[in-house]
Each structure stands twice: as structure tokens, then as C-alpha cells.
Design a protein around this motif. Structure first.
Motif, PDB file in Angstrom:
ATOM      1  N   GLU A  55     -12.242  -1.335  -0.107  1.00 27.95           N
ATOM      2  CA  GLU A  55     -13.692  -1.345  -0.350  1.00 27.95           C
ATOM      3  C   GLU A  55     -14.000  -1.771  -1.782  1.00 27.95           C
ATOM      4  OE1 GLU A  55     -12.107   1.038   1.127  1.00 27.95           O
ATOM      5  OE2 GLU A  55     -13.058   1.445   3.066  1.00 27.95           O
ATOM      6  N   LEU A  56     -13.071  -1.514  -2.680  1.00 31.21           N
ATOM      7  CA  LEU A  56     -13.265  -1.870  -4.089  1.00 31.21           C
ATOM      8  C   LEU A  56     -12.933  -3.329  -4.357  1.00 31.21           C
ATOM      9  CD1 LEU A  56     -13.785  -0.941  -7.060  1.00 31.21           C
ATOM     10  CD2 LEU A  56     -11.348  -0.420  -7.186  1.00 31.21           C
ATOM     11  N   MET A  57     -11.850  -3.837  -3.769  1.00 26.57           N
ATOM     12  CA  MET A  57     -11.299  -5.128  -4.155  1.00 26.57           C
ATOM     13  C   MET A  57     -11.589  -6.265  -3.174  1.00 26.57           C
ATOM     14  SD  MET A  57      -9.848  -4.433  -7.038  1.00 26.57           S
ATOM     15  CE  MET A  57      -8.901  -5.932  -7.298  1.00 26.57           C
ATOM     16  N   ALA A  58     -11.898  -5.956  -1.919  1.00 25.19           N
ATOM     17  CA  ALA A  58     -11.967  -7.033  -0.913  1.00 25.19           C
ATOM     18  C   ALA A  58     -13.301  -7.150  -0.203  1.00 25.19           C
ATOM     19  CB  ALA A  58     -10.849  -6.831   0.116  1.00 25.19           C
ATOM     20  N   THR A  59     -14.286  -6.340  -0.548  1.00 25.42           N
ATOM     21  CA  THR A  59     -15.575  -6.386   0.148  1.00 25.42           C
ATOM     22  C   THR A  59     -16.307  -7.695  -0.155  1.00 25.42           C
ATOM     23  OG1 THR A  59     -15.751  -3.991  -0.019  1.00 25.42           O
ATOM     24  CG2 THR A  59     -17.743  -5.190   0.525  1.00 25.42           C
ATOM     25  N   GLU A  60     -16.824  -8.309   0.904  1.00 22.05           N
ATOM     26  CA  GLU A  60     -17.559  -9.572   0.761  1.00 22.05           C
ATOM     27  C   GLU A  60     -19.056  -9.370   0.945  1.00 22.05           C
ATOM     28  OE1 GLU A  60     -16.602 -14.068   2.146  1.00 22.05           O
ATOM     29  OE2 GLU A  60     -16.883 -12.634   3.777  1.00 22.05           O
ATOM     30  N   SER A  61     -19.445  -8.535   1.913  1.00 25.25           N
ATOM     31  CA  SER A  61     -20.860  -8.280   2.164  1.00 25.25           C
ATOM     32  C   SER A  61     -20.992  -7.050   3.057  1.00 25.25           C
ATOM     33  CB  SER A  61     -21.535  -9.490   2.836  1.00 25.25           C
ATOM     34  OG  SER A  61     -20.917  -9.780   4.087  1.00 25.25           O
ATOM     35  N   TRP A  62     -22.236  -6.719   3.365  1.00 26.36           N
ATOM     36  CA  TRP A  62     -22.530  -5.551   4.203  1.00 26.36           C
ATOM     37  C   TRP A  62     -23.521  -5.938   5.281  1.00 26.36           C
ATOM     38  CZ3 TRP A  62     -27.327  -2.555   3.906  1.00 26.36           C
ATOM     39  CH2 TRP A  62     -27.302  -1.396   4.715  1.00 26.36           C
TER      40      TRP A  62
END
Length: 312
Positions: free
Chosen positions: A124-131
Motif C-alpha cells: 500500500e505504501l510502495m505500489a499503489t497506483e490509484s483508488w
């Protein structure tokens, strides 16, 4: 215009001054080129702004917890400060130092590593692109993390590995965690930036709980160590006055341990808890479009003006 006398007569020297009227006329004649470049920058800035994911900010307002357990030690500081320091006990006026220490612990590599591993939030810290708002789910960058297999797939060179290290994670952690202290009131704002407003709110709650637990554990460990030292010294001395002082210091350590065990909000009290934000914190799409358009106009005028100068 400067004149130069020569054998063949009077000759005009070239001027270094720019004819502003002629330049303006030249720019006006090239208005379609300027308009095209400006429009190109404007359209590009709109596309970029629309493709940037929303970032939400959840925040909580904290107040330093009253250092009630330090009162007894402070009263002993005048006469027995040296003996207390020998036992590893801090006496008098340590409340503000404890808050400063807690804020630095929040920013430390050790704390961030423990936080990430405890709550398992590396992806969730390093690889999140969008929500995704409709399903309340996080979308991950497929070039970094494979959500289907749960594997890290980013391409990096040694010494880095596909799975980010805690040092890399710490740098990202400092970008997402915002700590602001009001020097006048002593209030502290703790905020988290994230693609998901729910994740941002959850992390703020976790950070408050974890820093209180960490600081409590540190103080309890120090109090236990000091109590062991004082107990040993009591058994070694037969002087009544020294024993009396040592018993008082030992009593204060017992109070510190008891106080830590009964209070959950040990170092920070929550004045205004975090809520799930409804509005994004960034990007400011309107500002991006305005700046992009203005930059396009400046660039187009600059290069057209250069063409005029070289031509003349």
C-alpha cells in the motif's frame, strides 16, 4: 544611430538595440504559431491533470499528554538530582523533551520499519497506483506489484531487489506522513497522504496508537532498569539517609510503571481524531492547467523572439 567617418564617406554602424515596435509586429505576424504552441501546452496540461490520481489527506490534532508521573521526581531534583542521574533517572522538566523525542521517533527508520511490518502495508505504501471510489479498492501498479500472484515484479539493478527494502520504504513513508508542530500552542498535527481516504485515516489511527505504545515501552524499560539499580544500591548501603533517598527514587519508578500501564494515550492525547476525508488534497488540477498554459505562452513567445533576433 552612431555614424562612422570613413574615407568613402559617412557610414551607419549596426545598432545593438532591439526595435520593440518591429518585434511586436513580428510577434503579431506569428500569432498563429504562438497560439498553436500555447494550445498544445494547454491541452497537454489538461490531459496530465486529468490523469493524475486523487490524493487524500487524513489528519488528527494531538496534544502532549500531561507528564503527571514526573511530578514526584521533579520535587527530588533539587537535592538528589545527581544521585537520580547516576541511576539513569531523568528528573525535572522532561515533558517537552519527551514530546520532541516522540516526534523524532515517528520520523525514524526503526519506527517506520516496525510500523510497515506490523501492519503489513508495504504494498500500500510502495505500489499503489490509484483508488476505485465505487468499489473502495486499491489499484496497484502492475510494473511494481502483481496483485494476482502477490509478487513484486519491478525491474531494478543491484543492490536493489524487486521487493523494496525498508530504507526505500522509509523515504516513501516520510513523503506520506506529515507532522506539524505549533510552537505557540504545543499542538501537533499528524496527517497521512494516500490514494485511499480510508487507508489514510486508518494509518493516522495506527500511528497514534503505535507511538504511544513505543514511548510507553521505552519509559517502562528505563524505569525497570533504574529500579533494578536502585534495589542493588539499597542492599549495599547501611546509611539511613541514603537508603531513604533511594527508596523515594524507587517509589517514583514504581509510579512511572503503574502510570504507564493504566494510561493508553501515554505521550499524545487525541484532541480531534482523524476522519475519512471526503475531498481530495491534491492534485490541484485547475492550477496545473493555468500554469501549463502560461508556460506554453512564455515558451512560444521566447522562441519566436529568438527567431526574430537571429533573423536581424
Amino acid at each position: 544611430m552612431e555614424h562612422i567617418e570613413t574615407g568613402l564617406g559617412t557610414k551607419q554602424a549596426p545598432s545593438d538595440e532591439v526595435d520593440l515596435k518591429a518585434l511586436f509586429i513580428y510577434l503579431w505576424n506569428k500569432k498563429f504559431i504562438i497560439a498553436f504552441i500555447t494550445m498544445l501546452f494547454a491541452v497537454t496540461s489538461v490531459v496530465v491533470a486529468l490523469n493524475l490520481p486523487n490524493i487524500y489527506q487524513a489528519e488528527a490534532l494531538l496534544a502532549p499528554a500531561e507528564d503527571e508521573q514526573n511530578g514526584g521526581l521533579a520535587s527530588l531534583a533539587g537535592q538528589f538530582g545527581g544521585l537520580a542521574n547516576l541511576a539513569g533517572i531523568s528528573v525535572g522538566g522532561s515533558g517537552n523533551k519527551e514530546v520532541k523525542l516522540a516526534l523524532e521517533v515517528l520520523k525514524s527508520r526503526q519506527f517506520s520499519s516496525q510500523f510497515i511490518q506490523k501492519h503489513d502495508v508495504l504494498k500500500e505504501l510502495m505500489a499503489t497506483e490509484s483508488w476505485d471510489l465505487t468499489t473502495n479498492t486499491l489499484l496497484f501498479d502492475p510494473t511494481i506489484y502483481n496483485q494476482t500472484t502477490g509478487e513484486w515484479v519491478r525491474e531494478v539493478t543491484l543492490p536493489f531487489k524487486p521487493k523494496p527494502s525498508m530504507q526505500e520504504a522509509h523515504e516513501k513513508y516520510l513523503e506520506k506522513v506529515v507532522i506539524e508542530e505549533d510552537q505557540e500552542t504545543g499542538m501537533i498535527k499528524l496527517a497521512v497522504l494516500h490514494h485511499s481516504p480510508y487507508v489514510a485515516k486508518q494509518w493516522v489511527d495506527w500511528l497514534i496508537d503505535d507511538i504511544n505504545l513505543v514511548m510507553k515501552a521505552r519509559d517502562v524499560a528505563e524505569a525497570n532498569k533504574s529500579a533494578e539499580f536502585l534495589t542493588q544500591q539499597i542492599s549495599k548501603t547501611d546509611v539511613f539517609d541514603i537508603k531513604s533517598v533511594l527508596y523515594k527514587l524507587l517509589e517514583e519508578q514504581a509510579k512511572t510503571i503503574m502510570f504507564a500501564n493504566v494510561r493508553e494515550e501515554y505521550i499524545f492525547k487525541t484532541v480531534d481524531p482523524a476522519v475519512v476525508p471526503e475531498k481530495k488534497a491534491k492534485p490541484r488540477r485547475g492550477l496545473i492547467c493555468i500554469v501549463g498554459t502560461a508556460l506554453g505562452m512564455f515558451v512560444s513567445i521566447f522562441f519566436v523572439s529568438l527567431g526574430y533576433l537571429f533573423r536581424n
